[in-house]
Design an enzyme around this catalytic site. Structure first.
Site, PDB file in Angstrom:
ATOM      1  N   HIS A  68       0.829  -1.201   0.000  1.00  0.00           N
ATOM      2  CA  HIS A  68       0.000   0.000   0.000  1.00  0.00           C
ATOM      3  C   HIS A  68       0.867   1.256   0.000  1.00  0.00           C
ATOM      4  O   HIS A  68       1.032   1.903  -1.030  1.00  0.00           O
ATOM      5  CB  HIS A  68      -0.938  -0.023   1.211  1.00  0.00           C
ATOM      6  CG  HIS A  68      -2.000   1.034   1.219  1.00  0.00           C
ATOM      7  ND1 HIS A  68      -2.240   1.879   0.160  1.00  0.00           N
ATOM      8  CD2 HIS A  68      -2.904   1.381   2.175  1.00  0.00           C
ATOM      9  CE1 HIS A  68      -3.233   2.690   0.451  1.00  0.00           C
ATOM     10  NE2 HIS A  68      -3.656   2.418   1.667  1.00  0.00           N
ATOM     11  N   HIS A  90      -2.110  -0.125 -11.776  1.00  0.00           N
ATOM     12  CA  HIS A  90      -2.929   0.370 -10.675  1.00  0.00           C
ATOM     13  C   HIS A  90      -4.221  -0.418 -10.637  1.00  0.00           C
ATOM     14  O   HIS A  90      -4.695  -0.918 -11.663  1.00  0.00           O
ATOM     15  CB  HIS A  90      -3.225   1.865 -10.846  1.00  0.00           C
ATOM     16  CG  HIS A  90      -3.858   2.499  -9.660  1.00  0.00           C
ATOM     17  ND1 HIS A  90      -5.230   2.572  -9.491  1.00  0.00           N
ATOM     18  CD2 HIS A  90      -3.314   3.060  -8.543  1.00  0.00           C
ATOM     19  CE1 HIS A  90      -5.489   3.155  -8.340  1.00  0.00           C
ATOM     20  NE2 HIS A  90      -4.353   3.469  -7.748  1.00  0.00           N
ATOM     21  N   ASP A  95       3.253   6.695  -7.676  1.00  0.00           N
ATOM     22  CA  ASP A  95       4.482   6.289  -6.988  1.00  0.00           C
ATOM     23  C   ASP A  95       5.680   6.265  -7.930  1.00  0.00           C
ATOM     24  O   ASP A  95       6.830   6.331  -7.477  1.00  0.00           O
ATOM     25  CB  ASP A  95       4.304   4.901  -6.360  1.00  0.00           C
ATOM     26  CG  ASP A  95       3.267   4.903  -5.258  1.00  0.00           C
ATOM     27  OD1 ASP A  95       3.336   5.792  -4.396  1.00  0.00           O
ATOM     28  OD2 ASP A  95       2.381   4.029  -5.250  1.00  0.00           O
TER      29      ASP A  95
END
Length: 450
Positions: free
Chosen positions: A274, A325, A386
């Protein structure tokens, strides 16, 4: 040795007692990970706070990939970011107001809210002293313990009235930057033998500026503070279904206190699947900088990325971190916005070649992944936020120890907004999904006959 053998015996039993055949999940129509077969999330609730969109359902069935959208209280994140950027000001405080209240503040409301946050940033003296004692290798654990400690200083910790929930939310949003900055400086002192600096937050600075000041003093630029402010805006909320927010909603539905619920969310976010993804991306990027001799050679990059997917390169996990994702398909709007700002900061820092290399890795990783997986992959993949956030934090000069805590520092706004919403439904109901027992009946055997 007897004790060690017992631990081994109990551990070894897990191989059989915890194994469940995958066929049973299909047989009983279990939505593993609360995901449908098409990888969309199982609908478990309703919210007015935010929306995460990566596809649309077709009338004839199935999903159609579309450019990603992130919406806060009905406002597209791109419109929010671009609007604030156009007015040349910081936006995280305004984002927090929007998520908590449901509407954009006027000038007086924003000034009052910002002042309230700034006044709430200093910690109780006992909390500061206790952080000094909470030595550890992980700031997320220190953050969780500090949040639980806030319960003891709250005059009405268990009160779930709207006024009290809002007061607690503002306190948490304001204090997270201070706790994280202090915790890092303690870790830096105790683990690295460096000088200990405890800087008090300043009332005339934004949260992004205050965090940089408390973390490393006045040695930061406005460009660094502005891009950090952007990152905080982009991570502030991501719908009710992400793991940590759902954890906050589940615990809130039981009626527990705010601090216990938020500490649970921190524990969820700490998980490497996460909140720790950007750490993996930046580590992978440094590895690729070493093993790729020509940073502009697409064939060389493709060859090594394919090697990674075959579990033969890098850490042999078979993953290209930062690619893909759960919801976004064609694009992650957060990644697009952060990438745009990262490009400018890289130019300012003289890191144009490194940024160009990262951008090329993004392009080749998507193509290589789709080609390698072929018919196995059911949806298109894109770079997620990210992929660029770790590179941005490194350019700002932030230590890796604060990457995931920074995520929490932003997401506390979404967590508190979702907690308030969960506790203010007209019909409150504890969240309790079902698990089907698939074990066989077993007889009880007397102790002397086992």
């Amino acid at each position: 040795m007897k004790d060690e053998y017992m631990i081994y015996k109990l551990s070894d039993s897990i191989k059989s007692t915890s194994h469940i055949d995958n066929e049973l999940f299909v047989k009983h129509n279990v939505k593993r990970g609360l995901r449908n077969e098409d990888h969309s999330g199982v609908l478990v609730g309703l919210t007015k706070i935010g929306d995460v969109v990566g596809y649309e359902r077709m009338p004839e069935g199935g999903l159609k990939a579309i450019p990603g959208k992130l919406v806060y209280r009905g406002i597209n994140i791109e419109d929010l970011v671009k609007g604030i950027e156009k007015e040349n000001r910081y936006g995280f405080e305004e984002t927090a107001f929007l998520l908590l209240s449901g509407f954009l503040p006027d000038k007086d409301e924003l000034e009052t809210f910002t002042r309230l946050l700034n006044q709430s940033m200093p910690l109780e003296q006992k909390t500061t002293m206790n952080i000094l004692d909470l030595e550890g290798h992980n700031i997320m654990n220190i953050l969780a313990r500090s949040v639980l400690e806030m319960y003891t200083f709250d005059p009405n910790p268990d009160d779930t009235s709207r006024d009290n929930l809002m007061r607690q939310s503002i306190e948490l949003i304001a204090k997270f930057p201070t706790i994280i900055a202090y915790a890092y400086n303690i870790l830096r002192h105790s683990q690295q033998g460096r000088s200990l600096h405890i800087r008090h937050p300043k009332e005339n600075l934004s949260i992004a500026e205050n965090f940089l000041f408390m973390l490393k003093g006045p040695q930061y630029t406005q460009s660094e503070a502005r891009i950090l402010d952007l990152a905080l805006m982009l991570h502030a909320d991501h719908g009710g279904g992400n793991n940590s927010t759902f954890t906050v909603r589940v615990t809130s539905s039981s009626g527990t206190d705010t601090y216990s619920s938020i500490a649970a969310g921190i524990g969820s976010l700490k998980g490497p699947l996460h909140g720790g993804a950007n750490l993996r991306v930046i580590d992978m990027f440094h590895h690729l900088q070493e093993v790729i001799s020509d940073w502009t050679d697409k064939d060389e990059i493709d060859a090594y990325l394919t090697k990674m997917l075959r579990k033969e390169g890098y850490n042999k996990s078979g993953k290209i971190y930062g690619i893909g994702h759960a919801v976004y398909t064609i694009s992650d709007p957060r990644a697009l916005l952060l990438k745009e700002w990262a490009r400018n900061l890289a130019k300012e820092k003289g890191l144009d070649k490194e940024f160009a290399f990262l951008e090329l890795i993004e392009e080749r990783a998507i193509e290589t992944f789709m080609k390698f997986k072929g018919n196995q992959v059911k949806k298109r993949v894109c770079a997620n936020v990210d992929f660029y956030s770790g590179f941005v934090y490194e350019m700002i000069g932030l230590p890796k120890e604060v990457y995931t805590p920074l995520f929490a520092m932003s997401r506390i706004t979404g967590w508190t907004a979702h907690r308030i919403e969960e506790l203010n439904f007209d019909s409150k109901r504890i969240i309790r999904p079902a698990y089907k027992n698939v074990s066989e009946d077993a007889p009880f055997i007397p102790l002397d006959k086992r």
